[in-house]
Every structure is written in C-alpha cells, then in structure tokens.
Design an enzyme around this catalytic site. Structure first.
Site, PDB file in Angstrom:
ATOM      1  N   GLY A  30     -35.434 -12.081 -26.880  1.00 64.91           N
ATOM      2  CA  GLY A  30     -35.810 -11.660 -25.539  1.00 64.91           C
ATOM      3  C   GLY A  30     -34.583 -11.365 -24.698  1.00 64.91           C
ATOM      4  O   GLY A  30     -33.949 -10.321 -24.830  1.00 64.91           O
ATOM      5  N   GLY A  31     -34.216 -12.320 -23.844  1.00 63.03           N
ATOM      6  CA  GLY A  31     -33.132 -12.145 -22.879  1.00 63.03           C
ATOM      7  C   GLY A  31     -31.860 -11.530 -23.439  1.00 63.03           C
ATOM      8  O   GLY A  31     -31.302 -10.590 -22.861  1.00 63.03           O
ATOM      9  N   GLY A  65     -37.245 -18.291 -23.362  1.00 67.52           N
ATOM     10  CA  GLY A  65     -36.684 -18.099 -22.028  1.00 67.52           C
ATOM     11  C   GLY A  65     -36.179 -19.388 -21.389  1.00 67.52           C
ATOM     12  O   GLY A  65     -35.923 -19.432 -20.192  1.00 67.52           O
ATOM     13  N   HIS A 105     -47.952 -11.684 -28.472  1.00 69.95           N
ATOM     14  CA  HIS A 105     -46.857 -12.466 -27.891  1.00 69.95           C
ATOM     15  C   HIS A 105     -47.449 -13.554 -26.990  1.00 69.95           C
ATOM     16  O   HIS A 105     -48.493 -13.344 -26.363  1.00 69.95           O
ATOM     17  CB  HIS A 105     -45.920 -11.554 -27.087  1.00 69.95           C
ATOM     18  CG  HIS A 105     -44.670 -12.264 -26.664  1.00 69.95           C
ATOM     19  ND1 HIS A 105     -44.616 -13.051 -25.545  1.00 69.95           N
ATOM     20  CD2 HIS A 105     -43.449 -12.334 -27.237  1.00 69.95           C
ATOM     21  CE1 HIS A 105     -43.403 -13.572 -25.440  1.00 69.95           C
ATOM     22  NE2 HIS A 105     -42.675 -13.153 -26.456  1.00 69.95           N
ATOM     23  N   ASN A 134     -37.115  -7.812 -27.792  1.00 71.30           N
ATOM     24  CA  ASN A 134     -38.331  -7.664 -27.000  1.00 71.30           C
ATOM     25  C   ASN A 134     -37.885  -7.601 -25.549  1.00 71.30           C
ATOM     26  O   ASN A 134     -37.486  -8.610 -24.980  1.00 71.30           O
ATOM     27  CB  ASN A 134     -39.268  -8.857 -27.243  1.00 71.30           C
ATOM     28  CG  ASN A 134     -40.469  -8.842 -26.313  1.00 71.30           C
ATOM     29  OD1 ASN A 134     -40.711  -7.858 -25.604  1.00 71.30           O
ATOM     30  ND2 ASN A 134     -41.223  -9.933 -26.302  1.00 71.30           N
ATOM     31  N   TRP A 135     -37.955  -6.399 -24.996  1.00 72.15           N
ATOM     32  CA  TRP A 135     -37.442  -6.215 -23.628  1.00 72.15           C
ATOM     33  C   TRP A 135     -38.385  -6.794 -22.570  1.00 72.15           C
ATOM     34  O   TRP A 135     -38.011  -6.921 -21.422  1.00 72.15           O
ATOM     35  CB  TRP A 135     -37.228  -4.724 -23.358  1.00 72.15           C
ATOM     36  CG  TRP A 135     -36.051  -4.131 -24.073  1.00 72.15           C
ATOM     37  CD1 TRP A 135     -35.325  -4.682 -25.103  1.00 72.15           C
ATOM     38  CD2 TRP A 135     -35.443  -2.856 -23.806  1.00 72.15           C
ATOM     39  NE1 TRP A 135     -34.324  -3.828 -25.484  1.00 72.15           N
ATOM     40  CE2 TRP A 135     -34.374  -2.694 -24.708  1.00 72.15           C
ATOM     41  CE3 TRP A 135     -35.715  -1.833 -22.895  1.00 72.15           C
ATOM     42  CZ2 TRP A 135     -33.563  -1.558 -24.722  1.00 72.15           C
ATOM     43  CZ3 TRP A 135     -34.918  -0.691 -22.908  1.00 72.15           C
ATOM     44  CH2 TRP A 135     -33.847  -0.570 -23.810  1.00 72.15           C
ATOM     45  N   GLU A 150     -42.441 -18.107 -32.692  1.00 70.58           N
ATOM     46  CA  GLU A 150     -41.795 -18.333 -31.401  1.00 70.58           C
ATOM     47  C   GLU A 150     -42.373 -19.578 -30.724  1.00 70.58           C
ATOM     48  O   GLU A 150     -43.432 -19.497 -30.074  1.00 70.58           O
ATOM     49  CB  GLU A 150     -42.021 -17.127 -30.478  1.00 70.58           C
ATOM     50  CG  GLU A 150     -41.474 -15.830 -31.025  1.00 70.58           C
ATOM     51  CD  GLU A 150     -41.189 -14.820 -29.907  1.00 70.58           C
ATOM     52  OE1 GLU A 150     -40.046 -14.362 -29.846  1.00 70.58           O
ATOM     53  OE2 GLU A 150     -42.085 -14.531 -29.107  1.00 70.58           O
TER      54      GLU A 150
HETATM   55  P1  13P Z   1     -35.942 -15.359 -25.216  1.00 65.82           P
HETATM   56  O1  13P Z   1     -35.027 -14.884 -26.337  1.00 65.82           O
HETATM   57  O2  13P Z   1     -35.571 -14.804 -23.884  1.00 65.82           O
HETATM   58  O3  13P Z   1     -36.130 -16.835 -25.237  1.00 65.82           O
HETATM   59  O4  13P Z   1     -37.385 -14.701 -25.544  1.00 65.82           O
HETATM   60  C1  13P Z   1     -37.925 -14.871 -26.791  1.00 65.82           C
HETATM   61  C2  13P Z   1     -39.121 -14.015 -26.893  1.00 65.82           C
HETATM   62  O5  13P Z   1     -40.149 -14.284 -26.300  1.00 65.82           O
HETATM   63  C3  13P Z   1     -39.041 -12.811 -27.727  1.00 65.82           C
HETATM   64  O6  13P Z   1     -40.303 -12.258 -27.923  1.00 65.82           O
END
Ligand code: 13P
Length: 249
Positions: free
Chosen positions: A233-234, A172, A94, A9-10, A166
């Site tokens: 995410g990251g 994050g 999300h 997920n960018w 999540e």
């Molecule tokens: P991170 O992997 O950056 O914690 O983000 C997770 C996320 O929200 C994916 O949708």
C-alpha cells in the site's frame, strides 16, 4: 519455481495527472526482470496509467470490478471495461472493501469467477482482524475465506490466481507481521488450496503478503518459502517501491 509478483495498491490516491507523474518517476526504479510488477490504480487512472507503462515491465491492475456484464449498476465498472483498455489484474475483496463497501466472501467469489471468465487475473485478498488473531482463530477464518472465494473455480484457473494474505492489523499501521507469522498463514493457505484442488495447483498458485511492507522488511518476507511477493500500500506510492521490487538485488 514460482515467479514473484510484487504489486502496488494505490487505494484512493493520485489523480490521473499525478498518476502519470508517479509512474514516470517509478519506471526506472521498478525495472527487474526477475519479478512481475503490477500497479493497481484507481479506476479513473487506469487509461492514462496503461498509456504511461507502455514498453515497460509494469502491468496495470484495477482495485475493484463488478460481477455483472452490464446494466443498471450505477457507479460500477464491468469486466469488459477493464479488458477493453488492457487491464490484466484486479484486486478482489480487499479488507477496505469488506469493511466500508459491504463486500462478503460470496461477492468475492462472484467477482473471482467473473474475472476468470474475462481472462483478468484476480488478486484475491484475505486476512484476519486483531481480535481473530488474539482468539487463535486466524487459520480457521482464512480457510473459510479461501474456500468460499474459490467455489466453482477450476484447477486451471486457480493455478493462475494470486492470493494476497493481508492481516488487517498490519495494514497501514506500520506494524508488519513477522516473517514467521506471515509464512505460517501463507503455508496454511497453500495447504488449503491443495485440499480444494490438488498439489500441483497448490504449488503453482502465488501467495503474496501485504501489510506495512517496506524496503527493509521485504527481503526477509519474500525469502520465505510460501511467500511469493507482496501487495504493497503506502510504500508503493514512493521511490521505496523500487527497492521493494528489487528486494533480491
Ligand atoms: P500498507 O502497505 O499501507 O500497510 O497497505 C497494505 C495493503 O492494504 C495493500 O493492499
């Protein structure tokens, strides 16, 4: 045996030209025929991203979609706009969208139904806050999110759905849930799907974990019986994503 699905997920990162550059960089790293690989990218990146992944194992997903067909909804993206360019997946609900853009379980349900109507696979997000976890109401909360998200969804559709668990406190933050914590909730989600539909649907549906997934945490998380991959995410914006996708090598 459920096939793992590992999606990036960018979020609001990468311009269209940067997106193409990143895809070119990641292409050789994310080759793994054992898993489904999805890059969910910002709306303006979708067209060049779909072009850039042609001939690879990467599918492109959107990060959001509206639940109406067309009309006076300034700024929104319709399901037909996504299917017309070849988008296969869409992230729905999300926690960023719930927190900053007023998405509710009810709008999530409308979007899920609309995505299925158009043959787009929804990646349906759920997750508890830190307060909810500390108060011991995680499972109740997640069950409520799931039950509303799947209202009026047919068992055949539900079998194709992807759920992303999540925990908000892990997004994050670098604070990944332990594999036991993640497994406990993913198992509860599967049990909830069995209650709503039946055992066969629960066995078929894929449930991802998301929240600070990294190359080092992925193998243990993805080895849990009820975790069928990740929403990343990251780390999906870095070469590390290749290691996450190849967690089994
Ligand atoms: P991170 O992997 O950056 O914690 O983000 C997770 C996320 O929200 C994916 O949708």
């Amino acid at each position: 045996m459920r096939r793992k699905i590992i999606a990036g997920n960018w979020k609001m990162n990468k311009t269209p030209s940067e997106a193409v550059q990143l895809i070119e960089e990641l292409k050789p790293l994310v080759a793994n025929d054992d898993v489904d690989v999805v890059f969910c990218v910002p709306a303006v990146d979708l067209v060049p991203a779909i072009e850039a992944v042609k001939g690879t194992n990467i599918a492109i997903g959107a990060e959001n979609m509206y639940y109406q067909e067309s009309g006076a909804y300034t700024g929104e993206i319709s399901p037909n706009m996504l299917t017309d360019i070849g988008v296969k997946y869409v992230i729905i609900g999300h926690s960023d969208r719930r927190e900053y853009f007023a998405e509710t379980d009810e709008t999530v349900n409308k979007k899920v139904l609309k995505a299925f109507e158009h043959g787009i696979t929804p990646i349906i997000c759920c997750g508890e806050s830190l307060t909810q976890r500390e108060q011991g109401i995680t499972i109740d909360w997640i069950r409520q999110q799931i039950k509303i998200a799947f209202l009026n969804v047919t068992p055949a559709q539900a079998k194709e759905a992807v759920i992303a668990y999540e925990p908000i406190w892990a997004i994050g933050t670098g604070k990944v849930a332990t594999s036991e914590q993640a497994e406990e909730v993913c198992a509860a989600i599967r049990a909830c799907i069995a209650e709503i539909f039946d055992e066969a649907t629960a066995e078929a549906i894929r449930i991802q974990y998301g929240g600070s997934v990294s190359a080092s945490s992925a193998p243990e998380l993805f080895a849990m019986p009820n975790i069928d991959g990740g929403l990343v995410g990251g780390a999906s914006l870095k070469p590390d994503f290749g290691k996450i996708v190849n967690y089994n090598k």
